[in-house]
Write an enzyme that holds these catalytic residues in place. Sequence first.
Site: not given
Ligand code: GAL
Length: 679
Positions: A166, A324
Amino acid sequence: MTDVPRREVRAHRPAGAPPSAGGPLAYGGDYNPEQWSRDVWREDLRLMGEAGVTMVTVGVFSWALLEPVPGRYELDWLAEVLDGLHGARIAVDLATGTASPPPWFSRAHPETLPMTEDGGRLWPGGRQAWCPSSPVYRKAATALATALARRFGDHPALALWHVGNEYGCHNAHCYCDVSAAAFRDWLRLRHGDLDALNEAWGTAFWSQRYTAWEEILPPRAAPAFRNPTQRLDFRRFSSDELLACYIAERDALRAITPQVPITTNFMVQPFARDIDYWRWAGEVDLVTNDHYMDASDPDAHIELALSADVVRGLAGGAPWLLMEHATSAVNWQPRNIAKQPGELLRNSLASVARGSDGAMFFQWRASRAGAEKFHSALVSHAGTDTKVWRDVVDLGAALRRLAPVRGTRVPAEVALIFDWQSWWVLEAQARPSVDVAYLDQVHALYRALWHAGIAVDVVPPEADLTGQRVVVVPALHMVSDAAATRLHDFVAAGGTALITFLSGIVDPNDHIRLGGYPGAFRDLLGIWVEEFFPLRANQTVHLDDGATACVWTELLHLRGAQAVASYRDGPLPGVPAVTRHAFGDGAGWYLATRLDDRGTQRVVQRVLADAGVSSPTAVPRGVEVVRRVGDDAAYVFVINHTDAAVDIPARGMELLRGTQLDDALVVPAGEVAVIRESG
Ligand code: GAL
């Protein structure tokens, strides 16, 4: 074991990948075994098998373990993890681990810490505490990526490289002296000489004329409004600097493992606006995205659809991967609302419906310590006799059944122009109204299209619009001549455009296009606007067709267009608020105010009807229908977001339940169906 969808043909295929229909969809998430003991690792592999996990992302925040002292790489533990995963036939999206340097790094190189706009340093202790322009950071990050590629480039579990994480999530802008020097270099390339820069930045205003490059700084905190073009260029520069960090690592990996595709996870979601992903998309082999729902948004499922369409647009229409999302609550919103039963499946499959070849999560096992210990995961603190685990196992089974959709595409006849740079300038300081928000206008139009059941291709401002029938243009505030010409040509050739207020106002230097608003689109729309009349906070006005509007009105004159609806009251009674202009073989529609949802839907419906576009499947409100189409079959995703069962006309095989349908299907409240259409 799975391999991953990607944009170019890849020779490399992880050993053991099943030969079926292009392989399974990716299912899994960030796997952080360094937080756990080896007996938990064994348990993890067993549970991953139970859930049907096919791929995990390993090592995202492992730099401190991988390089415990400068230049000494300790990779054996990671080899053990990769071997175990390979033994369990699980593919690995291997992170380069460079998102967060270890404490020794910032101690040795304190100048790499990012600086805020008022000159304060951000300290280590969280994550991503590095300056995107720091050559020291880039060198160390690239060295770690190189060490990993040398060690694991041939590992049979390696399916995908995951560079950083990110980019820009926490360090999108750094105002330090190193950044200042890099900014000057970037400006030299963009503008050539100081005269051109002075012209572009409009420095004749407020005595800002520069006479030496060294005078130029990042737009640090100042006593008054800062130069808007300086800020715009700094945003462009900052996005490009992060991209350069990605490219440095990517090229190091590519030199050693040319056969392995490379990605970095984007953040197309309501909370992130700092990166111009149109400039990034062509640099990754597979577009991947992280998406989290805004629990305070009652229409979060529509926002999810929009984000997914934006990501598919970045992938040029090709499949992409949801890298994610969350099995239930996150831990970083004011109130972290748990998902209801069924919601996880709806969310995951809504992304698959819109082109994701899988569903990945943050994270596999919920942490017991650290800043994200209250974030949901596939394996929660309470273990496996839980709602979350049952949903996780169900999702794994659903994704297995949906393997045939892998590689298929989502056709659309309507495009929506999305532009990060217009977002930036529209919401800059000292604009006509603080109530005008870019995403609000994008969402308003998108919501209307979503409710109309229309598939949307999201495209950049200068996109080739051939093949589209309708283009919607929400608040395209900044527009280049090339983009304006594309839209004119599209409409002249028979297309239909719907353009909303504050579009076409400035050129790429954020200079006003003179002669009346909406500058670049006056001819196309057959109107001119002499003055803006933004409304007061919470003020509403009424239109003569019964719609209400808020936020914005403007003193608009017809110059060839016809009024479709006009204000009945407010500051401009009798002035047109919605117009249509026959232009060439097509039509340019203009929406000069922020209509309520019903009014927006009515305008969008009229525009669609004008262009002869309609939804292929009529469904009740709140039911989402999306088609993915392959060479041999079409897959219709029906997602019932309502609390009542719906009856859908359908013929073919329903894949999630394995039932043959002759004419209709009942989709229960909150459930999903995927029909492989016959015929
Ligand atoms: C994203 C990140 C992850 C975790 C997640 C939590 O921004 O890539 O490592 O922090 O959010 O929602």
